[in-house]
Design a protein around this motif. Structure first.
Motif, PDB file in Angstrom:
ATOM      1  N   ALA A  43       0.901  -0.999   0.531  1.00 55.21           N
ATOM      2  CA  ALA A  43       0.232  -0.298  -0.114  1.00 55.21           C
ATOM      3  C   ALA A  43       1.206   1.240  -0.139  1.00 55.21           C
ATOM      4  N   PRO A  44       0.256   3.188  -0.377  1.00 58.00           N
ATOM      5  CA  PRO A  44       1.307   3.779  -0.592  1.00 58.00           C
ATOM      6  C   PRO A  44       1.674   3.843   1.489  1.00 58.00           C
ATOM      7  N   GLY A  45       0.507   4.140   2.046  1.00 53.10           N
ATOM      8  CA  GLY A  45       1.505   4.378   3.751  1.00 53.10           C
ATOM      9  C   GLY A  45       0.197   3.266   4.624  1.00 53.10           C
ATOM     10  N   THR A  46       0.685   3.797   5.963  1.00 55.14           N
ATOM     11  CA  THR A  46      -0.473   2.844   6.902  1.00 55.14           C
ATOM     12  C   THR A  46      -1.147   4.013   7.781  1.00 55.14           C
ATOM     13  N   HIS A  47      -1.796   3.806   8.575  1.00 56.29           N
ATOM     14  CA  HIS A  47      -2.530   5.022   9.763  1.00 56.29           C
ATOM     15  C   HIS A  47      -1.787   5.707  10.564  1.00 56.29           C
ATOM     16  N   PHE A  48      -1.641   6.288  11.617  1.00 51.40           N
ATOM     17  CA  PHE A  48      -1.065   6.251  12.406  1.00 51.40           C
ATOM     18  C   PHE A  48      -1.971   5.641  13.323  1.00 51.40           C
ATOM     19  N   ALA A  56      -3.961   0.391   3.014  1.00 53.60           N
ATOM     20  CA  ALA A  56      -4.244  -0.872   2.518  1.00 53.60           C
ATOM     21  C   ALA A  56      -5.590  -1.077   2.342  1.00 53.60           C
ATOM     22  N   HIS A  57      -6.290  -0.759   3.094  1.00 57.47           N
ATOM     23  CA  HIS A  57      -8.135  -0.999   2.580  1.00 57.47           C
ATOM     24  C   HIS A  57      -8.652   0.078   1.719  1.00 57.47           C
ATOM     25  N   GLY A  58      -7.568   0.912   1.008  1.00 56.15           N
ATOM     26  CA  GLY A  58      -8.282   2.070   0.431  1.00 56.15           C
ATOM     27  C   GLY A  58      -8.390   4.070   1.554  1.00 56.15           C
ATOM     28  N   ARG A  59      -8.815   3.672   2.851  1.00 54.12           N
ATOM     29  CA  ARG A  59      -9.056   4.436   3.708  1.00 54.12           C
ATOM     30  C   ARG A  59      -7.795   5.862   3.732  1.00 54.12           C
TER      31      ARG A  59
END
Length: 219
Positions: free
Chosen positions: A141-146, A188-191
């Motif tokens: 994914a582009p990244g991950t949420h904090f 990864a979930h598109g959020r």
């Protein structure tokens, strides 16, 4: 009176007392001491002069060597080289074999040098648990949420029986590693939410160009 007509058997001759016992006829012991280089050279010179004297006589031998030395000094150049080479070859033929073998072994040991030591494989530094967790959460994914990062850290601390870190502590750990937070990151979930972008993570882990080009300081 009785006279015997039979021939007397010849009396056995006594064994020669000059015959040496088998032990005395045996060759020299194999563990005979190896002569030193000086003793070996002296023995070689004596052997060379004995060989020359046996084929001519003492007078011719000494006069011949004297004339050879005079010719080497008087003419010099290749004449001297040839005379010296002939004398060295002649004397060298009488050097004891044991001394030659020992000298050869010493020369080979010097040229071999110390045994090569295989370098130890470079030990990789232990992986940073926080960086490893970020890479796992980001994946492709582009990244991950904090928020997701904090939840995983809290879960891991609970399983280990430790006090979970606060959000401020997590932000401080990210800042210490040079990993910034973006206000909008897609996971990864598109959020989309505040979090760590994969490009920022790899940029923080990459070596600094200034550190690569900076000259090494003398200690």
């Amino acid at each position: 009176m009785y006279i015997s007509l039979r021939k007397k058997q010849p009396e056995p001759e006594p064994e020669s007392a000059e015959e040496a016992p088998a032990d005395e006829q045996a060759g020299p012991a194999e563990d005979e001491e190896v002569p030193s280089l000086a003793r070996a050279l002296a023995a070689a010179v004596r052997g060379w002069f004995t060989w020359c004297t046996g084929r001519t006589n003492v007078t011719v031998t000494y006069w011949g060597h004297g004339l050879a030395v005079w010719a080497a000094v008087f003419y010099g150049g290749w004449v001297a080289v040839a005379i010296v080479a002939a004398l060295v070859t002649g004397v060298g033929a009488f050097v004891p074999r044991a001394t030659v073998d020992r000298l050869t072994a010493r020369i080979e040991a010097r040229h071999q040098g110390p045994a090569e030591v295989e370098p130890e494989p470079a030990r990789e530094p232990p992986a940073d648990p926080l960086v490893a967790l970020l890479r796992h959460l980001i994946g492709d994914a582009p990244g991950t949420h904090f928020k997701t990062l904090v939840e995983h850290l809290e879960k891991g601390a609970a399983e280990a029986g430790q006090e979970p870190p606060t959000r401020a502590e997590v932000e401080a750990k990210l800042a210490a590693r040079g990993i910034g937070l973006r206000p909008s990151v897609r996971d990864a979930h598109g959020r989309v939410n505040r979090g760590v972008h994969g490009a920022d993570l790899e940029a923080a882990l990459a070596p600094s160009p200034d550190a690569e080009t900076a000259p090494a300081h003398d200690p």
